[in-house]
Design an enzyme around this catalytic site. Structure first.
Site, PDB file in Angstrom:
ATOM      1  N   ARG A   1      -2.683  10.740 -15.578  1.00  0.00           N
ATOM      2  CA  ARG A   1      -1.836  11.737 -14.892  1.00  0.00           C
ATOM      3  C   ARG A   1      -2.185  13.136 -15.400  1.00  0.00           C
ATOM      4  O   ARG A   1      -1.636  13.629 -16.397  1.00  0.00           O
ATOM      5  CB  ARG A   1      -0.364  11.444 -15.144  1.00  0.00           C
ATOM      6  CG  ARG A   1       0.579  12.502 -14.557  1.00  0.00           C
ATOM      7  CD  ARG A   1       0.574  12.536 -13.064  1.00  0.00           C
ATOM      8  NE  ARG A   1       1.158  11.314 -12.510  1.00  0.00           N
ATOM      9  CZ  ARG A   1       1.150  11.002 -11.223  1.00  0.00           C
ATOM     10  NH1 ARG A   1       0.562  11.814 -10.360  1.00  0.00           N
ATOM     11  NH2 ARG A   1       1.694   9.869 -10.784  1.00  0.00           N
TER      12      ARG A   1
ATOM     13  N   GLN B   1      -3.534   3.967  -3.785  1.00  0.00           N
ATOM     14  CA  GLN B   1      -3.409   5.363  -3.339  1.00  0.00           C
ATOM     15  C   GLN B   1      -4.558   6.185  -3.923  1.00  0.00           C
ATOM     16  O   GLN B   1      -4.932   5.996  -5.094  1.00  0.00           O
ATOM     17  CB  GLN B   1      -2.062   5.892  -3.840  1.00  0.00           C
ATOM     18  CG  GLN B   1      -2.010   7.394  -3.992  1.00  0.00           C
ATOM     19  CD  GLN B   1      -0.980   8.076  -3.108  1.00  0.00           C
ATOM     20  OE1 GLN B   1      -0.806   7.706  -1.943  1.00  0.00           O
ATOM     21  NE2 GLN B   1      -0.354   9.082  -3.663  1.00  0.00           N
TER      22      GLN B   1
ATOM     23  N   ARG C   1     -10.804   6.928  -9.444  1.00  0.00           N
ATOM     24  CA  ARG C   1     -10.051   7.377 -10.635  1.00  0.00           C
ATOM     25  C   ARG C   1      -9.525   6.209 -11.465  1.00  0.00           C
ATOM     26  O   ARG C   1      -8.995   6.410 -12.553  1.00  0.00           O
ATOM     27  CB  ARG C   1      -8.904   8.301 -10.217  1.00  0.00           C
ATOM     28  CG  ARG C   1      -7.847   7.622  -9.359  1.00  0.00           C
ATOM     29  CD  ARG C   1      -6.697   8.571  -9.052  1.00  0.00           C
ATOM     30  NE  ARG C   1      -5.613   7.872  -8.335  1.00  0.00           N
ATOM     31  CZ  ARG C   1      -4.407   8.359  -8.138  1.00  0.00           C
ATOM     32  NH1 ARG C   1      -4.096   9.573  -8.600  1.00  0.00           N
ATOM     33  NH2 ARG C   1      -3.483   7.663  -7.507  1.00  0.00           N
TER      34      ARG C   1
ATOM     35  N   HIS D   1      -8.603  16.464  -7.463  1.00  0.00           N
ATOM     36  CA  HIS D   1      -7.150  16.643  -7.481  1.00  0.00           C
ATOM     37  C   HIS D   1      -6.702  17.374  -8.760  1.00  0.00           C
ATOM     38  O   HIS D   1      -5.967  16.814  -9.572  1.00  0.00           O
ATOM     39  CB  HIS D   1      -6.536  15.236  -7.418  1.00  0.00           C
ATOM     40  CG  HIS D   1      -5.084  15.146  -7.112  1.00  0.00           C
ATOM     41  ND1 HIS D   1      -4.113  15.677  -7.925  1.00  0.00           N
ATOM     42  CD2 HIS D   1      -4.412  14.531  -6.099  1.00  0.00           C
ATOM     43  CE1 HIS D   1      -2.921  15.407  -7.425  1.00  0.00           C
ATOM     44  NE2 HIS D   1      -3.059  14.730  -6.323  1.00  0.00           N
TER      45      HIS D   1
ATOM     46  N   ASP E   1       4.039  20.117  -0.938  1.00  0.00           N
ATOM     47  CA  ASP E   1       2.958  19.134  -0.735  1.00  0.00           C
ATOM     48  C   ASP E   1       2.299  19.469   0.597  1.00  0.00           C
ATOM     49  O   ASP E   1       2.762  19.055   1.659  1.00  0.00           O
ATOM     50  CB  ASP E   1       3.521  17.707  -0.711  1.00  0.00           C
ATOM     51  CG  ASP E   1       2.435  16.668  -0.950  1.00  0.00           C
ATOM     52  OD1 ASP E   1       2.790  15.517  -1.277  1.00  0.00           O
ATOM     53  OD2 ASP E   1       1.238  17.022  -0.825  1.00  0.00           O
TER      54      ASP E   1
ATOM     55  N   GLU F   1      -6.307  21.563  -4.923  1.00  0.00           N
ATOM     56  CA  GLU F   1      -7.276  20.494  -4.731  1.00  0.00           C
ATOM     57  C   GLU F   1      -8.306  20.815  -3.650  1.00  0.00           C
ATOM     58  O   GLU F   1      -7.935  21.176  -2.529  1.00  0.00           O
ATOM     59  CB  GLU F   1      -6.541  19.213  -4.364  1.00  0.00           C
ATOM     60  CG  GLU F   1      -5.409  18.852  -5.319  1.00  0.00           C
ATOM     61  CD  GLU F   1      -4.498  17.794  -4.769  1.00  0.00           C
ATOM     62  OE1 GLU F   1      -4.993  16.904  -4.033  1.00  0.00           O
ATOM     63  OE2 GLU F   1      -3.281  17.847  -5.060  1.00  0.00           O
TER      64      GLU F   1
HETATM   65  O1  TA6 Z   1      -2.218  15.658  -3.756  1.00  0.00           O
HETATM   66  C1  TA6 Z   1      -0.880  15.515  -3.411  1.00  0.00           C
HETATM   67  C2  TA6 Z   1      -0.512  14.037  -3.386  1.00  0.00           C
HETATM   68  O2  TA6 Z   1      -1.131  13.383  -2.293  1.00  0.00           O
HETATM   69  C3  TA6 Z   1       1.010  13.942  -3.344  1.00  0.00           C
HETATM   70  O3  TA6 Z   1       1.474  13.504  -2.087  1.00  0.00           O
HETATM   71  C4  TA6 Z   1       1.329  12.977  -4.485  1.00  0.00           C
HETATM   72  O4  TA6 Z   1       1.293  11.640  -4.026  1.00  0.00           O
HETATM   73  C5  TA6 Z   1       0.184  13.313  -5.437  1.00  0.00           C
HETATM   74  O5  TA6 Z   1      -0.953  13.381  -4.584  1.00  0.00           O
HETATM   75  C6  TA6 Z   1       0.031  12.391  -6.623  1.00  0.00           C
HETATM   76  O6  TA6 Z   1      -0.389  11.138  -6.222  1.00  0.00           O
HETATM   77  P1  TA6 Z   1      -0.524  10.004  -7.385  1.00  0.00           P
HETATM   78  O7  TA6 Z   1      -1.023   8.774  -6.663  1.00  0.00           O
HETATM   79  O8  TA6 Z   1      -1.503  10.533  -8.387  1.00  0.00           O
HETATM   80  O9  TA6 Z   1       0.849   9.862  -7.973  1.00  0.00           O
END
Ligand code: TA6
Length: 298
Positions: A73, A94, A99, A169, A213, A272
């Site tokens: 994180r 996600q 990563r 990111h 966001d 980003e």
């Molecule tokens: O970059 C923004 C985003 O897509 C947010 O919607 C939030 O989900 C963030 O990324 C962090 O995502 P993560 O999967 O690292 O918690």
């Protein structure tokens, strides 16, 4: 110890050193006359950056886990080969697999102008296990000079075209979220994720007063992060991307994330370089796409 082997093969006295870190991860520490950076081989993720003896530029949550399968994180997570949730399979992670994959060292070198470069490659077995992505290669070149530059190269070794998404990111450290502004996105349309992705228009500079966001569209612009409380400005430039994402989770979202310190939102903002949704990149067989971000201390 992996670091010992890596130091013999890729270490460069006074510039590049491999060390073990949290949870047994291996990190590469690079430095030159202009600054220093640290990169986790797990995730291929920059976790620390300082330029010109200034204060650290990147934010990493004090609650970040350093455990396989979980994204670190903070720093500069590599989102690839998709951004956000997978378009059709909710079981896939996600922001893709890069990563949360192991990366290996391809090369390390010193370049003219006191630049230090490390080139990493994402675990090919991990990519090949992903349906439709076998035969696609991912490399990250990290160059520390007077700036920090990341070049994320997707190589299509398949016989058919691929469509790749993702982002660098980057979590920037700020003194106080209430006293920052992001310039460079004026008069730009954006999709507001917090309002059903409605298309909206950015009049002036961006300030943060709550959860934010947004995917700014059709923009190749540099962003300037103005940190009034820290009396610091950073330039964030990019190549290979027409979308810039801004994110701050604010208080409630921060408290919902176990690896996000409750007040951490006050000291970070994500800017980003992204290829998302309408900006995903079609890569023909044998071709490459490079997504780049450069961070400059002004
Ligand atoms: O970059 C923004 C985003 O897509 C947010 O919607 C939030 O989900 C963030 O990324 C962090 O995502 P993560 O999967 O690292 O918690």
């Amino acid at each position: 110890m992996l670091s010992n082997v890596l130091n013999v093969q890729y270490g460069i006295q006074g510039s590049i050193e491999f060390k073990e870190g949290g949870a047994g991860f291996s990190f590469v520490h690079i430095k030159n006359a202009n600054g220093e950076a640290v990169i986790s081989l797990y995730g291929g993720q920059v976790t620390h950056l300082q330029l010109k003896d200034d204060e650290p530029i990147l934010w990493v949550s004090p609650l970040s886990e350093f455990t396989p399968g979980k994204a670190i994180r903070g720093g500069i997570p590599i989102c690839w080969p998709w951004f956000g949730p997978h378009s059709s399979d909710p079981l896939l992670p996600q922001h893709g697999i890069a990563r949360i994959s192991n990366w290996s060292v391809v090369n390390t070198c010193l370049l003219e102008g006191d630049q230090v470069r490390v080139i990493l490659r994402c675990d090919q077995d991990r990519i090949d296990q992903l349906a439709k992505w076998e035969g696609v290669e991912l490399e990250l070149s990290i160059t520390l000079g007077k700036t920090l530059r990341l070049d994320l190269c997707t190589r299509n070794r398949k016989r058919e075209a691929i469509v790749v998404g993702g982002a660098l990111h980057t979590y920037f450290r700020v003194e106080d979220i209430h006293q920052i502004a992001v310039q460079g996105l004026e008069s730009t349309h954006y999709r507001d994720k917090l309002d059903q992705y409605k298309r909206k228009f950015q009049e002036g500079g961006v300030v943060f007063t709550g959860e934010t966001d947004r995917e700014y569209l059709d923009t190749k612009s540099d962003c300037i992060l103005i940190d009034k409380a820290k009396s610091r400005s950073l330039k964030v430039s990019k190549e290979g991307s027409n979308t810039t994402v801004l994110w701050n989770p604010w208080q409630v979202r921060s408290e919902e994330m176990a690896d996000f310190s409750d007040n951490g939102f006050k000291q970070m903002v994500c800017i980003e370089a992204a290829i998302t949704a309408n900006d995903e990149q079609i890569i023909a067989p044998g071709e490459n796409h490079i997504l780049s971000q450069t961070i400059t201390l002004l």
